[in-house]
Design an enzyme around this catalytic site. Structure first.
Site, PDB file in Angstrom:
ATOM      1  N   ASP A  47     -11.463  12.909  -0.577  1.00 20.30           N
ATOM      2  CA  ASP A  47     -10.242  12.232  -1.008  1.00 20.30           C
ATOM      3  C   ASP A  47      -9.192  12.471   0.073  1.00 20.30           C
ATOM      4  O   ASP A  47      -8.656  13.578   0.193  1.00 20.30           O
ATOM      5  CB  ASP A  47      -9.768  12.808  -2.353  1.00 20.30           C
ATOM      6  CG  ASP A  47      -8.495  12.128  -2.835  1.00 20.30           C
ATOM      7  OD1 ASP A  47      -7.928  11.312  -2.076  1.00 20.30           O
ATOM      8  OD2 ASP A  47      -8.084  12.412  -3.975  1.00 20.30           O
ATOM      9  N   ASN A  74      -9.653   4.230   6.806  1.00 15.42           N
ATOM     10  CA  ASN A  74      -9.643   2.928   6.136  1.00 15.42           C
ATOM     11  C   ASN A  74      -9.047   2.987   4.724  1.00 15.42           C
ATOM     12  O   ASN A  74      -8.492   1.998   4.257  1.00 15.42           O
ATOM     13  CB  ASN A  74     -11.086   2.395   6.080  1.00 15.42           C
ATOM     14  CG  ASN A  74     -11.227   1.259   5.091  1.00 15.42           C
ATOM     15  OD1 ASN A  74     -10.834   0.124   5.369  1.00 15.42           O
ATOM     16  ND2 ASN A  74     -11.756   1.552   3.904  1.00 15.42           N
ATOM     17  N   TYR A 140       4.383  -0.543   0.158  1.00  7.15           N
ATOM     18  CA  TYR A 140       3.104  -0.607   0.885  1.00  7.15           C
ATOM     19  C   TYR A 140       3.339  -0.804   2.384  1.00  7.15           C
ATOM     20  O   TYR A 140       2.819  -0.048   3.211  1.00  7.15           O
ATOM     21  CB  TYR A 140       2.275  -1.757   0.317  1.00  7.15           C
ATOM     22  CG  TYR A 140       0.993  -2.064   1.065  1.00  7.15           C
ATOM     23  CD1 TYR A 140      -0.107  -1.210   0.977  1.00  7.15           C
ATOM     24  CD2 TYR A 140       0.878  -3.222   1.838  1.00  7.15           C
ATOM     25  CE1 TYR A 140      -1.290  -1.507   1.656  1.00  7.15           C
ATOM     26  CE2 TYR A 140      -0.299  -3.519   2.512  1.00  7.15           C
ATOM     27  CZ  TYR A 140      -1.382  -2.666   2.421  1.00  7.15           C
ATOM     28  OH  TYR A 140      -2.539  -2.957   3.101  1.00  7.15           O
ATOM     29  N   LYS A 144       2.557   1.632   5.672  1.00  6.84           N
ATOM     30  CA  LYS A 144       1.645   1.217   6.744  1.00  6.84           C
ATOM     31  C   LYS A 144       2.351   1.245   8.109  1.00  6.84           C
ATOM     32  O   LYS A 144       1.708   1.447   9.141  1.00  6.84           O
ATOM     33  CB  LYS A 144       1.067  -0.172   6.457  1.00  6.84           C
ATOM     34  CG  LYS A 144       0.039  -0.196   5.314  1.00  6.84           C
ATOM     35  CD  LYS A 144      -1.224   0.572   5.669  1.00  6.84           C
ATOM     36  CE  LYS A 144      -2.368   0.303   4.707  1.00  6.84           C
ATOM     37  NZ  LYS A 144      -3.605   1.015   5.059  1.00  6.84           N
ATOM     38  N   THR A 175     -10.791  -9.111  -0.512  1.00  5.01           N
ATOM     39  CA  THR A 175     -11.376  -7.902  -1.114  1.00  5.01           C
ATOM     40  C   THR A 175     -10.772  -7.732  -2.512  1.00  5.01           C
ATOM     41  O   THR A 175      -9.854  -8.461  -2.887  1.00  5.01           O
ATOM     42  CB  THR A 175     -11.030  -6.637  -0.299  1.00  5.01           C
ATOM     43  OG1 THR A 175      -9.609  -6.463  -0.350  1.00  5.01           O
ATOM     44  CG2 THR A 175     -11.483  -6.725   1.138  1.00  5.01           C
TER      45      THR A 175
END
Ligand SMILES: NC(=O)c1ccc[n+]([C@@H]2O[C@H](COP(=O)([O-])OP(=O)(O)OC[C@H]3O[C@@H](n4cnc5c(N)ncnc54)[C@H](OP(=O)(O)O)[C@@H]3O)[C@@H](O)[C@H]2O)c1
Length: 221
Positions: A47, A74, A140, A144, A175
């Protein structure tokens, strides 16, 4: 044959990176928070949001005397909420999974990287400076962006003969993450296409790029 470790491998792009690398005959450590089985890969419970888990896996590699040629950070978490509704917990989880986790993973794994190793951080077009931004992705995209800045800093501090650090800023890929966040949207790139691109990049990208932040997209300006 190279030894490559990929985080967040249970599904989506991570799984497809593992499949593609394994088909090319490389030794792949497919990491996930749960036990997984991908043909041709060694499954490892990791994790990246948990320091104890990272330490445990580092010890595993030290005991086995295995060194890593490629590391793909990833694993990623997406929260799609209006900025005014993003909670403190949301911000903390996003920071932990998308920025702090990869940072700690690289820090603890550095001694078990082979000379000339390639570390690839998977960021997003949302985290790419001056790209088009979308409502709902403030938490988010900013997490990033932190991963992007981390990559550039690491190349300055640790890059060179020992290791090379690059970040890929992905555009939309079909995805489950994308489907959960934007059910109506259909991406022009499949997970398998992106997995195969990243598998090539982790093997060879460091021959051409070092400390770079590269947009990988045909959908976002
Ligand atoms: N799909 C896109 O359009 C797109 C665009 C730009 C960037 N990306 C980035 O590409 C990477 C792969 O995304 P994907 O689309 O394949 O997403 P996905 O199908 O949701 O897979 C993401 C993986 O991240 C791990 N993960 C999720 N939440 C986590 C948490 N709270 N703590 C630790 N690990 C967690 C999971 O791994 P395990 O369950 O195996 O532990 C999961 O398999 C991510 O970093 C994502 O941000 C995707």
């Amino acid at each position: 044959m190279k030894t490559i470790l990929v985080t967040g491998s249970s599904r989506g792009i991570g799984r497809d990176i593992c499949i593609s690398l394994s088909k090319k005959g490389h030794q792949v450590y497919a990491c996930s928070r749960k036990e997984i089985n991908i043909p041709g890969c060694i499954g490892l419970v990791l994790d990246p949001g948990n320091l104890n888990s990272i330490k445990k896996v580092t010890e595993y590699f030290k005991e086995k005397k295995v060194k890593i040629d490629g590391l793909v950070n990833n694993a990623g978490l997406l929260v799609n909420k209006p900025f005014l509704e993003i909670s403190e917990i949301d911000f903390k989880n996003l920071a932990q999974v998308n920025w702090i986790g990869p940072a700690l993973l690289i820090q603890k794994f550095f001694p078990i990287l082979n000379r000339g190793a390639h570390v690839v951080n998977i960021s997003s077009m949302g985290g790419f400076q001056s790209s088009e931004k979308f409502p709902g992705l403030a938490g988010y995209s900013s997490s990033k962006s932190a991963l992007v800045a981390l990559t550039e800093c690491l190349q300055v501090e640790l890059g060179g003969r020992e290791a090379t650090f690059n970040a890929l800023c992905l555009g939309a890929v079909q995805t489950e993450m994308l489907k959960e966040a934007f059910p109506e949207y259909s991406a022009p790139t499949t997970s398998s296409q992106m997995g195969s691109y990243i598998s090539e990049f982790v093997l060879f990208g460091h021959k051409s790029f070092a400390g770079r932040v590269l947009p990988v997209t045909i959908s976002t300006p």
